[in-house]
Enzyme design. Structure first.
Site, PDB file in Angstrom:
ATOM      1  N   LYS A  75       0.856  -1.194   0.000  1.00 41.16           N
ATOM      2  CA  LYS A  75       0.000   0.000   0.000  1.00 41.16           C
ATOM      3  C   LYS A  75       0.892   1.243   0.000  1.00 41.16           C
ATOM      4  CE  LYS A  75      -3.912   1.931   2.669  1.00 41.16           C
ATOM      5  NZ  LYS A  75      -4.755   1.754   3.884  1.00 41.16           N
ATOM      6  N   SER A 150      -9.673   1.665   2.773  1.00 38.70           N
ATOM      7  CA  SER A 150      -8.829   2.454   1.900  1.00 38.70           C
ATOM      8  C   SER A 150      -7.766   1.639   1.169  1.00 38.70           C
ATOM      9  CB  SER A 150      -8.147   3.554   2.715  1.00 38.70           C
ATOM     10  OG  SER A 150      -7.284   2.973   3.686  1.00 38.70           O
ATOM     11  N   SER A 174      -9.760  -0.592   7.102  1.00 35.84           N
ATOM     12  CA  SER A 174      -9.217  -0.503   5.748  1.00 35.84           C
ATOM     13  C   SER A 174      -8.499  -1.735   5.211  1.00 35.84           C
ATOM     14  CB  SER A 174      -8.283   0.696   5.629  1.00 35.84           C
ATOM     15  OG  SER A 174      -9.043   1.857   5.481  1.00 35.84           O
TER      16      SER A 174
HETATM   17  N1  GLN Z   1     -13.022   4.155   6.235  1.00 34.79           N
HETATM   18  C1  GLN Z   1     -12.451   4.600   7.484  1.00 34.79           C
HETATM   19  C2  GLN Z   1     -12.021   6.034   7.346  1.00 34.79           C
HETATM   20  O1  GLN Z   1     -12.212   6.587   6.305  1.00 34.79           O
HETATM   21  C3  GLN Z   1     -11.289   3.720   7.855  1.00 34.79           C
HETATM   22  C4  GLN Z   1     -10.062   3.998   7.081  1.00 34.79           C
HETATM   23  C5  GLN Z   1      -8.881   3.167   7.466  1.00 34.79           C
HETATM   24  O2  GLN Z   1      -8.999   2.139   8.145  1.00 34.79           O
HETATM   25  N2  GLN Z   1      -7.717   3.615   7.051  1.00 34.79           N
HETATM   26  O3  GLN Z   1     -11.507   6.621   8.262  1.00 34.79           O
END
Ligand code: GLN
Length: 474
Positions: A75, A150, A174
């Site tokens: 990532k 994400s 995410s």
């Molecule tokens: N979707 C959540 C957010 O936007 C979690 C994102 C994540 O785990 N990086 O904060």
């Protein structure tokens, strides 16, 4: 595609080679990356050099490691020396880190071959990869739908057979949420198990790095290789990497597993059906099933959307046009800072910075951030009570299967709700894994979530393996 375990075995025995495995991976990337937008950067030259050195070491009779010659996608919020690292943000465009994240060093020490950096929601804020400054990633199983986020690029890399393994990061879901939407195993390890050194911070008290793979054994091999104490991360647990691979086939006989009402509440029917089937499969394998209600889970989303933005507003203050990436010149320093941040950050990142700054501001601190911290403590207590009645918890990973592009972009709240089932684990610093189990709407995969207390990764993988076996048989 071969499993990571079989690639490592074949590379080590000389039956295959790291260079040949890398070629397979690069051709799979070439075949579909234009359509899916998975990689922001493919380090073909570096990967070839790493693979060649592994092949030389094998030829000399050396033991290269548990991931010998296994291609892996990273990532793009983890630092790799000299490799562009963007967090899918224009503000970091052109920046090349001068050091490796600890996970990269550990992957290399285990014989893995990092092939490139994958797309994500900008600074890991989102649930669909639609917040990337470099365009969304498409779900390889249905390109009209999102891969989740994400870590959508990392999930898509594995789902599209570009690499058998990938690393993601999970602050509120995410890793698990895109794993569910792409039909993969995805684990959020206990806070402190995997070093965050070199992971670009979003919300430091919640962020954890973890594995994506197609099967449980591969995830266990990968996590075992990257976990364990790191003096460079002050929140790293002071323990060596746990033994995970050895316990994958331990089963669930005699374990108590609790189906949590709040972890299926509001989920689509196809998702609930899969969770119920998974519960039956665990029961058939000898687990005792209990049912629990943990009302505190309903408070998780509100607490998270104060704590995570508050930490983000502080972490993202460092992108000022001086130290990293983008700079938009203006008449004085303050104007330059403002112009750089205005041009460099996308809408969701700006929204989070404003929410977080407000939650922390004098006069509002107690009402918002302070209150959220109290809820977090209640959440931790609620988990503790639950683990007096059960060894593990089970529920859905996400309320629905992969959704179509654009369906949630105009309403941040509906996007935030994608993580309603995954957030409690992050707030408590515990572990959870998403396991593909059955299919729902349009034949798309459903993710079932298993949750455990801190350092329960071995038990979680063992339970996940039971579901994997049940699924293979059906
Ligand atoms: N979707 C959540 C957010 O936007 C979690 C994102 C994540 O785990 N990086 O904060």
């Amino acid at each position: 595609m071969k499993t990571a375990q079989s690639i490592a075995r074949e590379v080590q025995s000389g039956e295959s080679s790291a260079s040949a495995e890398l070629d397979n991976s690069l051709s799979a990337i070439r075949a579909r990356d234009e359509e899916l937008n998975v990689f922001l950067y493919v380090d073909e030259e570096g990967a070839r050099a790493t693979a060649a050195s592994i092949d030389e070491r094998v030829a000399r009779g050396e033991d290269v490691g548990p991931l010998a010659g296994v291609p892996i996608a990273i990532k793009d919020n983890m630092c790799q020396t000299g490799i562009p690292t963007t967090c899918s943000s224009k503000i970091l465009e052109g920046w090349r880190p001068p050091y490796n994240a600890t996970v990269i060093d550990r992957l290399i020490a285990a014989g893995a071959v990092p092939v490139g950096k994958t797309n994500l929601d900008e600074f890991a804020m989102g649930s669909s990869t639609e917040n990337s400054a470099f365009g969304p990633t498409r779900n390889p199983l249905d390109p009209s739908r999102v891969p989740g986020g994400s870590s959508g690029g990392s999930a898509a890399a594995v789902a599209a057979n570009m690499t058998p393994l990938a690393l993601g990061s999970d602050t509120g879901g995410s890793i698990r949420q895109p794993a569910a939407l792409c039909g993969l195993i995805g684990m959020k390890p206990s806070y402190g198990l995997v070093s965050r050194y070199g992971l670009i911070a979003f919300a430091s008290s919640l962020d954890q790095i973890g594995p994506f793979s197609k099967n449980v054994m591969d995830a266990a091999i990968l996590l075992e290789a990257i976990a364990g104490h790191d003096p460079l991360d002050s929140t790293s647990l002071p323990e060596p990497s746990p033994s995970l691979v050895a316990h994958v086939n331990d089963g669930v006989a005699g374990k108590r597993i609790a189906l949590v009402r709040e972890l299926v509440e509001g989920a689509d029917e196809d998702v609930v059906i899969s969770v119920n089937r998974a519960v039956e499969a665990l029961k058939d394998a000898g687990a005792t099933i209990v049912e629990l209600s943990i009302p505190e889970f309903r408070l998780g989303l509100s607490a998270y959307y104060l704590i995570a933005p508050a930490e983000a507003s502080s972490n993202l203050a460092r992108y000022d046009g001086v130290r990293y990436g983008l700079r938009v010149d203006a008449e004085d320093v303050a104007a330059m800072n403002e112009a750089t941040r205005t041009a460099g950050f996308g809408a969701e990142v700006k929204r989070r910075i404003m929410l977080g700054t407000y939650a922390l501001s004098a006069g509002y601190f107690d009402a918002y951030y302070g209150q959220a911290l109290k809820v977090r403590t209640r959440m931790i207590d609620a988990f503790k009570r639950a683990y007096q009645q059960a060894d593990l918890l089970i529920g859905a990973t996400t309320p629905s299967v992969a959704f179509a592009f654009g369906t949630k972009t105009s309403d941040p709240m509906s996007m935030y709700l994608s993580d309603v089932f995954t957030i409690p684990t992050n707030l408590a610093g515990e572990a959870a894994v998403s396991v593909p189990f059955g299919t729902g709407e349009a034949g798309l995969p459903v993710g079932v979530q298993l949750l455990g207390p801190g350092r329960s990764e071995a038990q979680l993988f063992a339970a996940a393996r039971v579901l994997e076996i049940a699924e293979d048989r059906s």
